[in-house]
Structures are given as structure tokens and as C-alpha cells.
Scaffold this active site. Structure first.
Site, PDB file in Angstrom:
ATOM      1  N   LYS A  10      32.216  39.708  49.010  1.00 32.33           N
ATOM      2  CA  LYS A  10      31.444  39.142  47.888  1.00 32.33           C
ATOM      3  C   LYS A  10      31.753  37.659  47.768  1.00 32.33           C
ATOM      4  O   LYS A  10      32.829  37.196  48.193  1.00 32.33           O
ATOM      5  CB  LYS A  10      31.781  39.856  46.554  1.00 32.33           C
ATOM      6  CG  LYS A  10      33.242  39.748  46.092  1.00 32.33           C
ATOM      7  CD  LYS A  10      33.585  38.480  45.348  1.00 32.33           C
ATOM      8  CE  LYS A  10      35.024  38.450  44.930  1.00 32.33           C
ATOM      9  NZ  LYS A  10      35.463  37.101  44.468  1.00 32.33           N
ATOM     10  N   ASP A 137      37.036  43.547  40.325  1.00 31.67           N
ATOM     11  CA  ASP A 137      35.904  43.298  41.229  1.00 31.67           C
ATOM     12  C   ASP A 137      35.324  44.593  41.794  1.00 31.67           C
ATOM     13  O   ASP A 137      34.248  44.585  42.415  1.00 31.67           O
ATOM     14  CB  ASP A 137      36.350  42.415  42.405  1.00 31.67           C
ATOM     15  CG  ASP A 137      36.362  40.944  42.019  1.00 31.67           C
ATOM     16  OD1 ASP A 137      37.097  40.172  42.651  1.00 31.67           O
ATOM     17  OD2 ASP A 137      35.646  40.585  41.060  1.00 31.67           O
TER      18      ASP A 137
HETATM   19  C1  CDM Z   1      38.483  36.141  39.747  1.00 32.90           C
HETATM   20  C2  CDM Z   1      37.808  37.260  40.502  1.00 32.90           C
HETATM   21  O1  CDM Z   1      38.334  37.350  41.784  1.00 32.90           O
HETATM   22  C3  CDM Z   1      36.330  36.975  40.555  1.00 32.90           C
HETATM   23  O2  CDM Z   1      35.677  37.779  41.472  1.00 32.90           O
HETATM   24  C4  CDM Z   1      38.092  38.559  39.862  1.00 32.90           C
HETATM   25  O3  CDM Z   1      37.313  38.791  38.756  1.00 32.90           O
HETATM   26  C5  CDM Z   1      39.557  38.677  39.498  1.00 32.90           C
HETATM   27  O4  CDM Z   1      39.837  39.988  39.828  1.00 32.90           O
HETATM   28  P1  CDM Z   1      41.047  40.733  39.132  1.00 32.90           P
HETATM   29  O5  CDM Z   1      40.917  42.167  39.446  1.00 32.90           O
HETATM   30  O6  CDM Z   1      41.186  40.316  37.715  1.00 32.90           O
HETATM   31  O7  CDM Z   1      42.267  40.126  39.913  1.00 32.90           O
HETATM   32  P2  CDM Z   1      43.533  40.933  40.378  1.00 32.90           P
HETATM   33  O8  CDM Z   1      43.798  40.582  41.787  1.00 32.90           O
HETATM   34  O9  CDM Z   1      43.466  42.351  39.989  1.00 32.90           O
HETATM   35  O10 CDM Z   1      44.583  40.214  39.427  1.00 32.90           O
HETATM   36  C6  CDM Z   1      44.582  40.621  38.086  1.00 32.90           C
HETATM   37  C7  CDM Z   1      46.045  40.729  37.764  1.00 32.90           C
HETATM   38  O11 CDM Z   1      46.533  39.420  37.537  1.00 32.90           O
HETATM   39  C8  CDM Z   1      47.601  39.513  36.633  1.00 32.90           C
HETATM   40  N1  CDM Z   1      47.413  38.518  35.587  1.00 32.90           N
HETATM   41  C9  CDM Z   1      46.167  38.257  35.119  1.00 32.90           C
HETATM   42  C10 CDM Z   1      46.005  37.300  34.113  1.00 32.90           C
HETATM   43  C11 CDM Z   1      47.157  36.616  33.631  1.00 32.90           C
HETATM   44  N2  CDM Z   1      47.053  35.696  32.685  1.00 32.90           N
HETATM   45  N3  CDM Z   1      48.381  36.913  34.126  1.00 32.90           N
HETATM   46  C12 CDM Z   1      48.514  37.851  35.104  1.00 32.90           C
HETATM   47  O12 CDM Z   1      49.628  38.146  35.567  1.00 32.90           O
HETATM   48  C13 CDM Z   1      47.614  40.903  36.041  1.00 32.90           C
HETATM   49  O13 CDM Z   1      48.637  41.649  36.689  1.00 32.90           O
HETATM   50  C14 CDM Z   1      46.283  41.461  36.471  1.00 32.90           C
HETATM   51  O14 CDM Z   1      46.339  42.863  36.726  1.00 32.90           O
HETATM   52  N1  ATP Z   2      42.168  47.324  51.565  1.00 34.36           N
HETATM   53  C1  ATP Z   2      42.664  46.106  51.265  1.00 34.36           C
HETATM   54  N2  ATP Z   2      42.113  45.007  51.827  1.00 34.36           N
HETATM   55  C2  ATP Z   2      42.595  43.760  51.516  1.00 34.36           C
HETATM   56  N3  ATP Z   2      43.632  43.523  50.679  1.00 34.36           N
HETATM   57  C3  ATP Z   2      44.200  44.601  50.104  1.00 34.36           C
HETATM   58  C4  ATP Z   2      43.747  45.917  50.362  1.00 34.36           C
HETATM   59  N4  ATP Z   2      44.502  46.775  49.637  1.00 34.36           N
HETATM   60  C5  ATP Z   2      45.391  46.023  48.964  1.00 34.36           C
HETATM   61  N5  ATP Z   2      45.248  44.719  49.240  1.00 34.36           N
HETATM   62  C6  ATP Z   2      46.058  43.631  48.674  1.00 34.36           C
HETATM   63  O1  ATP Z   2      45.262  42.992  47.662  1.00 34.36           O
HETATM   64  C7  ATP Z   2      45.545  41.603  47.624  1.00 34.36           C
HETATM   65  C8  ATP Z   2      44.248  40.868  47.505  1.00 34.36           C
HETATM   66  O2  ATP Z   2      43.439  41.324  48.537  1.00 34.36           O
HETATM   67  P1  ATP Z   2      41.900  40.883  48.624  1.00 34.36           P
HETATM   68  O3  ATP Z   2      41.592  40.603  50.059  1.00 34.36           O
HETATM   69  O4  ATP Z   2      41.048  41.820  47.871  1.00 34.36           O
HETATM   70  O5  ATP Z   2      41.945  39.496  47.828  1.00 34.36           O
HETATM   71  P2  ATP Z   2      40.737  38.614  47.425  1.00 34.36           P
HETATM   72  O6  ATP Z   2      39.706  38.669  48.472  1.00 34.36           O
HETATM   73  O7  ATP Z   2      41.311  37.285  47.106  1.00 34.36           O
HETATM   74  O8  ATP Z   2      40.197  39.278  46.114  1.00 34.36           O
HETATM   75  P3  ATP Z   2      39.570  38.471  44.867  1.00 34.36           P
HETATM   76  O9  ATP Z   2      38.236  37.970  45.311  1.00 34.36           O
HETATM   77  O10 ATP Z   2      39.516  39.509  43.811  1.00 34.36           O
HETATM   78  O11 ATP Z   2      40.535  37.349  44.564  1.00 34.36           O
HETATM   79  C9  ATP Z   2      46.302  41.260  48.898  1.00 34.36           C
HETATM   80  O12 ATP Z   2      47.603  40.872  48.509  1.00 34.36           O
HETATM   81  C10 ATP Z   2      46.375  42.553  49.693  1.00 34.36           C
HETATM   82  O13 ATP Z   2      47.672  42.757  50.221  1.00 34.36           O
END
Ligand code: CDM
Ligand code: ATP
Length: 284
Positions: A10, A137
Site C-alpha cells: 500500500k 493498516d
Molecule cells: C502510519 C501508518 O503506517 C499509515 O499507513 C499506519 O496507520 C500506522 O500503523 P500502526 O498499526 O499504527 O503502526 P504500528 O506499526 O502498529 O505501530 C503502532 C504502535 O506504535 C506504538 N506507539 C504508537 C503511538 C505512540 N505515541 N507511541 C507508541 O509507542 C504502539 O505500540 C502502537 O501499537
Molecule cells: N509478514 C510480515 N512481513 C513484514 N514485516 C513483518 C511481518 N510480520 C511481522 N513483521 C514485522 O513488522 C514490522 C513492520 O513490518 P512492515 O513491513 O509491515 O512495516 P511497514 O511496511 O513500515 O508498515 P507501515 O506501512 O504500517 O509502517 C517489522 O519490524 C517486521 O519485523
């Protein structure tokens, strides 16, 4: 029984967070689309035991409950008390921790695949709501088509398909932890992009207006720590992209092009600046 589900990457054409909820979670206001760079997730159900196994061809990934694909299988297995195990094999093509939602898309692929293999009869909205328990996401990735995303990531409004466009993805060598960027958000300092105008431009199929109004509120946070972001944006524009922007929390930067010939030139030029460059198209 087994099947193979595609898990497309995405990109965030628009990314804003207007406020955060009392529990600290961000309220999102995003326009997202999926592109034809995808992981391939092979899902096999097993009747002999209830174990969930995950394997991938990427050395960077956890193969246990830390893997988002594992979490998706475990979520459905426990919620619907399914007495079968699952074998998951992931062919990774999406760069990890890149801002391209690779993990979220793999999890969404497992939700769709097991919904089919276990005949759970869940709608995409129901799968999306379950997916929110894994990552914000995942709900969008269940749909995997251009949409307006709000709430904690669970309010998905599908949009019309985009006007003809090509996308050049450039991922610098760094990997960015999403939490490390979200922790830096100070709502008083954010410069919010105009998501309403972006939605109007998408609905009008007006790519020039899309390029003029798109924005990612988190880009300054990641770019401050990683100057590669700004350098790649400048190079994409220099080679002729109509717009350039970071996806998600980064570090991948994408260039949007309205002409294929221009996109090819941008792609060729970027190969000289960045090892991981992809020429892709939004999914129809
Ligand atoms: C920014 C985007 O990537 C846009 O596509 C997403 O919406 C963000 O996805 P997301 O699921 O919120 O990101 P994740 O990789 O799950 O990280 C969220 C995690 O960041 C941590 N978190 C978030 C906000 C904050 N102020 N402190 C944190 O420590 C929390 O553990 C939360 O669970
Ligand atoms: N199936 C998977 N594929 C990729 N990363 C994974 C998976 N499962 C767990 N992870 C962990 O999730 C973290 C983020 O992976 P991902 O590739 O989804 O990040 P991202 O593309 O930056 O996502 P976002 O767009 O939400 O920031 C990494 O630290 C990775 O180790």
C-alpha cells in the site's frame, strides 16, 4: 486444503492524524491505494493438529507469534474455535519496515484466505474490524483498493479507481520503526494536509490536482531523522515525477507520474541513486 493469496503493498496518497484518542491511539484520516508489488501468501489448513507455522524466504522476518500473518491465523482460529492447524509460507517481495504495509498486507491475506478455507462467511467489513486487533493498516489491506481510511484504521470508504498513473517506489537503505515515528507526534506542531481536497481530486479523476494537494503529515518527522527521504524526493522530481511523497512512516518515497514514458525515465534515473527501486501501477 490450500490456496495462495496475493498481498499487495500500500501507499498513502494522503496521510493525516487530526488528533489522538484518550488511549493514545491516533485518529487517522488517509487516502490509500494498493500497487502491483505484492507478497504471495500460501495458506494450507491441517487436520492432524492445531499448530500454526509460518515460513518466509526473508531472513529479516520472525516466524513465530511476532509475525503478523501468524497473528491473523491465531485470531481466526481462536475466535471461531477451529480445530485445525495452518501452514503459512510467505514469498516476500515487499521490502520490510518500508512504509508499504507489508506485514499488514500479509495478515490481511491470511484473514481473507482462512475466511474462504474455513467457510467462515465473514464480510470484508467484519474481517477489517477483526484485522484492527492486529495493526491499524490491516483493515485497509483486507480491501486492498483505493479508499478513504479513518478512525483507528477501521473505517474504510472505498473510492473510485484512480486516474491513469504510474508509481516509482524508492526505498533507501534505512529501515524505520513505525512506533519510533508515532512517538514523536506533537499535535500542536503538525502541518495537516488537505485530505478533503485530495478526496475531491480523486473523485474528479484529476491527477494534476491530486499531485498539488497530496501530503503526509508524518514526513517531516521521518525526514528530520533520515535526510535520505528529502534527497530521494528531490531526485524523483528532478527526473520528472509529477509529485513525490513518503509513504506511511517511511522510509519509502514514491513518485507519481501521469505518463508511462515519464515513469520509465524516472525509474531509470533513480536506479542510479537507490538500490531498491520499483516501477509499479495502482491496482484497478
Ligand atoms: C502510519 C501508518 O503506517 C499509515 O499507513 C499506519 O496507520 C500506522 O500503523 P500502526 O498499526 O499504527 O503502526 P504500528 O506499526 O502498529 O505501530 C503502532 C504502535 O506504535 C506504538 N506507539 C504508537 C503511538 C505512540 N505515541 N507511541 C507508541 O509507542 C504502539 O505500540 C502502537 O501499537
Ligand atoms: N509478514 C510480515 N512481513 C513484514 N514485516 C513483518 C511481518 N510480520 C511481522 N513483521 C514485522 O513488522 C514490522 C513492520 O513490518 P512492515 O513491513 O509491515 O512495516 P511497514 O511496511 O513500515 O508498515 P507501515 O506501512 O504500517 O509502517 C517489522 O519490524 C517486521 O519485523
Amino acid at each position: 486444503m490450500q490456496l495462495i493469496e496475493k498481498a499487495p503493498a500500500k501507499i498513502n496518497l494522503g496521510l493525516d492524524t487530526p488528533y489522538h484518542h484518550q488511549d493514545g491511539a491516533e485518529e487517522w484520516n488517509m487516502v490509500m491505494t494498493s500497487v502491483d508489488l505484492a507478497d504471495y501468501v500460501e495458506i494450507q489448513t491441517l487436520t492432524k493438529h492445531k499448530r500454526i507455522r509460518v515460513a518466509s524466504d526473508s531472513g529479516f522476518l520472525p516466524n513465530d507469534q511476532r509475525n503478523l500473518a501468524y497473528q491473523a491465523a491465531h485470531l481466526l482460529q481462536t475466535k471461531f474455535n477451529v480445530g485445525e492447524g495452518v501452514n503459512i509460507r510467505i514469498k516476500k517481495n515487499i521490502p520490510v519496515a518500508a512504509g508499504l504495509g507489508g506485514g499488514s498486507s500479509d495478515a490481511a491475506a491470511v484473514l481473507r484466505g482462512l475466511n474462504q478455507l474455513w467457510n467462515l462467511g465473514l464480510s470484508w467489513q467484519e474481517l477489517a474490524e477483526l484485522g484492527l486487533r492486529i495493526d491499524s493498516d490491516v483493515p485497509y489491506c483486507v480491501y486492498g483498493r483505493t479508499a478513504h481510511v479513518r478512525g483507528r484504521g477501521e473505517r474504510i470508504t472505498p473510492l473510485s479507481k484512480l486516474p491513469a498513473a504510474w508509481v516509482v517506489l524508492a526505498k533507501p537503505k534505512v529501515s524505520v520503526s513505525t512506533p519510533s515515528i508515532l512517538q514523536q507526534i506533537r499535535y500542536d506542531d503538525l502541518e495537516h494536509p488537505d485530505i478533503d481536497s485530495l478526496l475531491k481530486a480523486v473523485r474528479n479523476q484529476d491527477i494534476a490536482e491530486m499531485c498539488a494537494v497530496m501530503g503526509n503529515v508524518l514526513e517531516p518527522l521521518t525526514a528530520h531523522r533520515y535526510p535520505e527521504i528529502t534527497q530521494l524526493k528531490q531526485q524523483l522530481m528532478k527526473f520528472g515525477a509529477d509529485a513525490a511523497q513518503m509513504s506511511g512512516t517511511g522510509p519509502t518515497v514514491f513518485g507519481l507520474c501521469s505518463k508511462q514514458s515519464r515513469a520509465q525515465r524516472v525509474f531509470n534515473g533513480m536506479k542510479g541513486f537507490c538500490r531498491e527501486v520499483y516501477l509499479v501501477r495502482p491496482l484497478p
